[in-house]
Motif scaffolding. Structure first.
Motif, PDB file in Angstrom:
ATOM      1  N   THR A   3     -68.784 -36.927 -37.345  1.00  0.00           N
ATOM      2  CA  THR A   3     -67.666 -36.922 -38.285  1.00  0.00           C
ATOM      3  C   THR A   3     -67.274 -38.350 -38.618  1.00  0.00           C
ATOM      4  O   THR A   3     -67.117 -39.183 -37.728  1.00  0.00           O
ATOM      5  CB  THR A   3     -66.454 -36.176 -37.697  1.00  0.00           C
ATOM      6  OG1 THR A   3     -66.831 -34.829 -37.417  1.00  0.00           O
ATOM      7  CG2 THR A   3     -65.289 -36.179 -38.668  1.00  0.00           C
ATOM      8  N   ARG A   5     -64.241 -40.322 -40.429  1.00  0.00           N
ATOM      9  CA  ARG A   5     -62.866 -40.058 -40.839  1.00  0.00           C
ATOM     10  C   ARG A   5     -62.148 -41.371 -41.074  1.00  0.00           C
ATOM     11  O   ARG A   5     -62.119 -42.236 -40.194  1.00  0.00           O
ATOM     12  CB  ARG A   5     -62.117 -39.262 -39.771  1.00  0.00           C
ATOM     13  CG  ARG A   5     -60.714 -38.873 -40.196  1.00  0.00           C
ATOM     14  CD  ARG A   5     -59.936 -38.224 -39.044  1.00  0.00           C
ATOM     15  NE  ARG A   5     -58.649 -37.729 -39.468  1.00  0.00           N
ATOM     16  CZ  ARG A   5     -57.561 -38.460 -39.675  1.00  0.00           C
ATOM     17  NH1 ARG A   5     -57.612 -39.772 -39.515  1.00  0.00           N
ATOM     18  NH2 ARG A   5     -56.424 -37.914 -40.046  1.00  0.00           N
ATOM     19  N   THR A   6     -61.593 -41.507 -42.258  1.00  0.00           N
ATOM     20  CA  THR A   6     -60.777 -42.669 -42.591  1.00  0.00           C
ATOM     21  C   THR A   6     -59.518 -42.157 -43.281  1.00  0.00           C
ATOM     22  O   THR A   6     -59.480 -41.016 -43.753  1.00  0.00           O
ATOM     23  CB  THR A   6     -61.520 -43.649 -43.521  1.00  0.00           C
ATOM     24  OG1 THR A   6     -61.833 -42.983 -44.746  1.00  0.00           O
ATOM     25  CG2 THR A   6     -62.798 -44.174 -42.873  1.00  0.00           C
ATOM     26  N   VAL A 105     -56.698 -38.510 -46.433  1.00  0.00           N
ATOM     27  CA  VAL A 105     -57.667 -38.445 -45.346  1.00  0.00           C
ATOM     28  C   VAL A 105     -59.011 -38.184 -45.993  1.00  0.00           C
ATOM     29  O   VAL A 105     -59.199 -37.178 -46.687  1.00  0.00           O
ATOM     30  CB  VAL A 105     -57.318 -37.346 -44.316  1.00  0.00           C
ATOM     31  CG1 VAL A 105     -58.392 -37.257 -43.242  1.00  0.00           C
ATOM     32  CG2 VAL A 105     -55.957 -37.622 -43.696  1.00  0.00           C
ATOM     33  N   ASN A 106     -59.932 -39.106 -45.802  1.00  0.00           N
ATOM     34  CA  ASN A 106     -61.261 -39.077 -46.405  1.00  0.00           C
ATOM     35  C   ASN A 106     -62.243 -38.827 -45.259  1.00  0.00           C
ATOM     36  O   ASN A 106     -62.452 -39.689 -44.424  1.00  0.00           O
ATOM     37  CB  ASN A 106     -61.507 -40.430 -47.080  1.00  0.00           C
ATOM     38  CG  ASN A 106     -62.764 -40.470 -47.911  1.00  0.00           C
ATOM     39  OD1 ASN A 106     -63.608 -39.583 -47.839  1.00  0.00           O
ATOM     40  ND2 ASN A 106     -62.895 -41.526 -48.692  1.00  0.00           N
ATOM     41  N   ARG A 107     -62.821 -37.622 -45.221  1.00  0.00           N
ATOM     42  CA  ARG A 107     -63.606 -37.212 -44.063  1.00  0.00           C
ATOM     43  C   ARG A 107     -64.928 -36.585 -44.501  1.00  0.00           C
ATOM     44  O   ARG A 107     -65.003 -35.920 -45.518  1.00  0.00           O
ATOM     45  CB  ARG A 107     -62.794 -36.189 -43.264  1.00  0.00           C
ATOM     46  CG  ARG A 107     -63.453 -35.711 -42.011  1.00  0.00           C
ATOM     47  CD  ARG A 107     -62.587 -34.724 -41.240  1.00  0.00           C
ATOM     48  NE  ARG A 107     -62.571 -33.441 -41.918  1.00  0.00           N
ATOM     49  CZ  ARG A 107     -61.495 -32.824 -42.380  1.00  0.00           C
ATOM     50  NH1 ARG A 107     -60.310 -33.377 -42.243  1.00  0.00           N
ATOM     51  NH2 ARG A 107     -61.579 -31.663 -42.971  1.00  0.00           N
ATOM     52  N   GLU A 109     -68.229 -34.456 -42.547  1.00  0.00           N
ATOM     53  CA  GLU A 109     -68.884 -33.901 -41.367  1.00  0.00           C
ATOM     54  C   GLU A 109     -70.364 -33.789 -41.685  1.00  0.00           C
ATOM     55  O   GLU A 109     -70.759 -33.124 -42.643  1.00  0.00           O
ATOM     56  CB  GLU A 109     -68.292 -32.541 -41.014  1.00  0.00           C
ATOM     57  CG  GLU A 109     -66.845 -32.637 -40.594  1.00  0.00           C
ATOM     58  CD  GLU A 109     -66.179 -31.291 -40.400  1.00  0.00           C
ATOM     59  OE1 GLU A 109     -66.753 -30.259 -40.813  1.00  0.00           O
ATOM     60  OE2 GLU A 109     -65.074 -31.285 -39.841  1.00  0.00           O
ATOM     61  N   GLU A 124     -68.233 -45.671 -42.464  1.00  0.00           N
ATOM     62  CA  GLU A 124     -66.791 -45.894 -42.385  1.00  0.00           C
ATOM     63  C   GLU A 124     -66.365 -47.020 -43.327  1.00  0.00           C
ATOM     64  O   GLU A 124     -65.351 -46.910 -44.005  1.00  0.00           O
ATOM     65  CB  GLU A 124     -66.356 -46.214 -40.946  1.00  0.00           C
ATOM     66  CG  GLU A 124     -66.278 -45.003 -40.043  1.00  0.00           C
ATOM     67  CD  GLU A 124     -67.604 -44.612 -39.397  1.00  0.00           C
ATOM     68  OE1 GLU A 124     -68.657 -45.219 -39.722  1.00  0.00           O
ATOM     69  OE2 GLU A 124     -67.590 -43.687 -38.575  1.00  0.00           O
TER      70      GLU A 124
END
Length: 145
Positions: A3, A5-6, A105-107, A109, A124
């Motif tokens: 994952t 996530r930023t 939230v910029n994610r 998976e 990232e």
């Protein structure tokens, strides 16, 4: 599964952030990570995107919109041949922090056999660059009163 996530806080309403985030035609003007996106913004529809990685080659791909909740969440899924080989589920979530502040939230998976090759910090950095660019674009946009 891996994952990425930023997150970033933006001094604007979720509506203002959503307007920029869903205006695919404006991506070349501000988005360093996805400088091109075109297609119908509807669940189940295919969208053609170009992904740009810092220091890498641009990669064109077709993704499918899997979630669309105005002013809350945009999600798409891209895969390489089969989800067992590689699948990326990219989610952009907007969290209201009062009337004129939003957390993005910029994610993503990543799953499948090839997901293990995405183990560096480069993704990232690319997502953070996109977050900063979105923040700048939204906060500099003239407000409509």
């Amino acid at each position: 599964m891996r994952t990425i996530r930023t997150a970033v806080e933006i001094d604007a309403s979720p509506s203002a952030v959503w307007d920029v985030l869903t205006d695919f035609s404006s991506y070349p003007a501000w988005n360093p990570h996805v400088p091109h996106a075109s297609g119908d913004l509807r669940v189940g529809e295919a969208v053609d995107i170009v992904v740009r990685r810092e220091g890498g080659k641009d990669r064109s791909m077709t993704v499918t919109i899997t979630a669309l909740e105005p002013e809350r969440r945009l999600e798409w899924v891209g895969k390489l041949l089969s989800p067992r080989l590689f699948e990326g589920r990219h989610t952009l979530e907007l969290e209201p922090l009062g009337e004129e502040r939003t957390r993005l939230v910029n994610r993503e998976e990543l799953s499948g056999v090839f997901a293990r090759f995405a183990t560096t910090d480069e993704p990232e950095r690319d997502y953070e660059a996109m977050n900063r660019a979105l923040k700048t674009r939204v906060e500099r946009a003239p407000s409509i009163a």
